[in-house]
Design an enzyme around this catalytic site. Structure first.
Site, mmCIF file in Angstrom:
data_model
loop_
_atom_site.group_PDB
_atom_site.id
_atom_site.type_symbol
_atom_site.label_atom_id
_atom_site.label_comp_id
_atom_site.label_asym_id
_atom_site.label_seq_id
_atom_site.Cartn_x
_atom_site.Cartn_y
_atom_site.Cartn_z
ATOM 1 N N LYS A 15 24.292 -37.176 42.289
ATOM 2 C CA LYS A 15 25.282 -37.916 43.094
ATOM 3 C C LYS A 15 25.453 -39.324 42.511
ATOM 4 O O LYS A 15 25.384 -39.473 41.283
ATOM 5 C CB LYS A 15 24.865 -37.919 44.573
ATOM 6 C CG LYS A 15 24.589 -36.491 45.066
ATOM 7 C CD LYS A 15 24.410 -36.359 46.543
ATOM 8 C CE LYS A 15 24.144 -34.904 46.877
ATOM 9 N NZ LYS A 15 24.001 -34.676 48.299
ATOM 10 N N HIS A 103 32.128 -29.700 45.960
ATOM 11 C CA HIS A 103 30.962 -30.123 46.766
ATOM 12 C C HIS A 103 31.472 -30.607 48.126
ATOM 13 O O HIS A 103 32.530 -31.236 48.217
ATOM 14 C CB HIS A 103 30.204 -31.243 46.053
ATOM 15 C CG HIS A 103 28.895 -31.554 46.703
ATOM 16 N ND1 HIS A 103 28.813 -32.335 47.827
ATOM 17 C CD2 HIS A 103 27.635 -31.172 46.420
ATOM 18 C CE1 HIS A 103 27.540 -32.416 48.204
ATOM 19 N NE2 HIS A 103 26.802 -31.722 47.362
ATOM 20 N N GLU A 105 30.724 -33.045 49.894
ATOM 21 C CA GLU A 105 31.014 -34.494 49.969
ATOM 22 C C GLU A 105 32.390 -34.793 49.394
ATOM 23 O O GLU A 105 33.110 -35.670 49.877
ATOM 24 C CB GLU A 105 29.909 -35.279 49.238
ATOM 25 C CG GLU A 105 28.631 -35.320 50.071
ATOM 26 C CD GLU A 105 27.349 -35.476 49.290
ATOM 27 O OE1 GLU A 105 27.374 -35.877 48.115
ATOM 28 O OE2 GLU A 105 26.282 -35.174 49.876
ATOM 29 N N GLU A 175 25.934 -24.119 50.260
ATOM 30 C CA GLU A 175 25.328 -25.333 50.796
ATOM 31 C C GLU A 175 25.819 -25.585 52.218
ATOM 32 O O GLU A 175 26.923 -26.138 52.407
ATOM 33 C CB GLU A 175 25.709 -26.536 49.924
ATOM 34 C CG GLU A 175 25.241 -26.422 48.496
ATOM 35 C CD GLU A 175 25.089 -27.800 47.863
ATOM 36 O OE1 GLU A 175 23.989 -28.109 47.404
ATOM 37 O OE2 GLU A 175 26.066 -28.576 47.847
ATOM 38 N N SER A 221 18.636 -29.719 51.167
ATOM 39 C CA SER A 221 17.236 -30.078 51.447
ATOM 40 C C SER A 221 16.227 -29.131 50.793
ATOM 41 O O SER A 221 15.219 -28.781 51.402
ATOM 42 C CB SER A 221 17.004 -30.189 52.960
ATOM 43 O OG SER A 221 17.820 -31.226 53.500
ATOM 44 N N GLY A 242 19.846 -32.115 45.542
ATOM 45 C CA GLY A 242 20.260 -33.512 45.542
ATOM 46 C C GLY A 242 19.049 -34.418 45.519
ATOM 47 O O GLY A 242 18.469 -34.695 44.467
HETATM 48 P P1 PGA Z 1 20.117 -32.443 49.139
HETATM 49 O O1 PGA Z 1 21.596 -32.291 48.499
HETATM 50 O O2 PGA Z 1 19.188 -31.629 48.257
HETATM 51 O O3 PGA Z 1 19.806 -33.917 49.074
HETATM 52 O O4 PGA Z 1 20.178 -31.919 50.516
HETATM 53 C C1 PGA Z 1 22.050 -31.065 48.022
HETATM 54 C C2 PGA Z 1 23.450 -31.210 47.474
HETATM 55 O O5 PGA Z 1 24.253 -31.956 48.056
HETATM 56 O O6 PGA Z 1 23.809 -30.583 46.455
#
Ligand code: PGA
Length: 260
Positions: A15, A103, A105, A175, A221, A242
Site C-alpha cells: 500500500k 483492490h 481500497e 478479500e 488480516s 497487507g
Molecule cells: P491486511 O490487508 O493484510 O492488512 O488486512 C490485506 C489487503 O488489503 O490486501
C-alpha cells in the site's frame, strides 16, 4: 507444488508504505530469510508503491533474488492525457509480473467500478503481466447473506472479454472488506466456501481447465498465526497480505508457512 497441483502465490501489498530506500532494505532483508526451497515451494511477489519499483527491480535483478515484482494499480490506456496515472506498458518495461486490479481500497476510496477494473485486467494481460483481481463483500453484504452473489458478480464483470486460456493463468484474491486491516480474518472454512464459489463461477463460465488453473488467494488480516489453517483449505492457493507484509521477518514467516 501444493497437493492441489497449483503453486501457491504469497503477495505483499505494501500500500502507501516504504520509500525507495526502505523498499531496498526490505527486499534485501527478505532475501536473507528465504531459501531456494522456499522459492521452489511458493511463488512470492512484492507490490511496492510506484516510486519504489525501479529501485526494487534493480536489487532483485542484480542480486538474482527470485521474488516477483508487482504493482498495486495501473491505468488501462497505453499513454495519453491522464494526469497522475501509470500505464501497464510502463510497468511491463520494469519487468513487473503481477498487478493488483480492483483492490477494495481503490474501489471504495477512488471510485473504481467493475467496468474500470475489467479494462485494467485486460490491459494488464495485453501487456504480458498477470492481474490479481480482487473481489470481496462488505460487512452489510455478509450480514445480509449476499456474499457469494456479490463476489460472483465481481468475478463475472472483472473477467468480461477475457479468454479461457488467460483466465487459467490469472489470480483472483478474495478479500472480505471487513477483514482488511482490521485484525479480524475470515475463518478458514468461511474463506474456503467463498474461494470455492469463485472457482465454481470460473469453471462454469470458462471451463474446467480455467477453473483448475486459476489461483485463488485469500486476503484480510493474514498473519503467521492464521496462515497455516487458511493454506490447508482446498481452494485457497495463496495470500494477499497487507500489514504483515511490511516487516521482512513477519512476511518471511508467512512465505515459510509450510515449516510452521
Ligand atoms: P491486511 O490487508 O493484510 O492488512 O488486512 C490485506 C489487503 O488489503 O490486501
Amino acid at each position: 507444488m501444493a497437493p492441489k497441483g497449483r503453486k501457491p502465490l504469497i503477495s505483499g501489498n505494501w500500500k502507501m508504505n516504504h520509500n525507495h530506500f526502505e523498499a531496498i532494505q526490505m527486499v534485501q532483508k527478505l532475501s536473507y530469510h528465504l531459501s531456494k526451497d522456499d522459492y521452489g515451494a511458493v511463488d512470492v511477489s512484492v507490490h511496492p508503491p510506484f516510486t519504489d519499483i525501479r529501485s526494487v527491480q534493480t536489487v532483485l535483478e542484480s542480486d538474482r533474488i527470485p521474488i516477483a515484482l508487482g504493482a498495486q494499480h495501473c491505468h488501462w490506456e497505453e499513454k495519453g492525457a491522464f494526469t497522475g496515472e501509470v500505464s501497464p506498458a510502463m510497468l511491463a518495461k520494469l519487468n513487473v509480473s503481477y498487478v493488483i486490479a480492483g483492490h477494495s481500497e481503490r474501489r471504495t476510496l477512488f471510485g473504481e467500478t467493475d467496468e474500470m477494473v475489467n479494462a485494467k485486467v485486460r490491459a494488464i494481460l495485453a501487456n504480458g503481466m498477470t492481474p490479481i483481481l480482487c473481489v470481496g463483500e462488505s460487512l452489510e453484504e455478509r450480514e445480509a447473506g449476499t456474499t457469494e452473489e456479490r463476489v460472483r458478480s465481481q468475478v463475472i464483470a472483472g473477467l468480461a472479454k477475457v479468454s479461457a486460456e488467460q483466465v487459467a493463468g490469472l489470480v483472483i484474491a478474495y478479500e472480505p472488506i471487513w477483514a482488511i486491516g482490521t485484525g479480524r480474518n475470515a475463518s478458514a472454512s468461511d474463506a474456503q466456501a467463498v474461494c470455492a464459489a469463485i472457482r465454481g463461477t470460473v469453471t462454469a463460465s470458462f471451463g474446467a481447465a480455467a477453473g483448475e488453473g486459476l489461483r485463488v488467494q485469500y486476503g484480510g488480516s493474514v498473519k503467521p498465526s492464521n496462515i497455516v489453517e487458511l493454506m490447508a483449505e482446498e481452494d485457497i492457493d495463496g495470500a494477499l497480505v497487507g500489514g504483515a507484509s511490511l516487516d521482512a521477518d513477519e512476511f518471511a514467516r508467512l512465505v515459510q508457512y509450510r515449516l510452521a
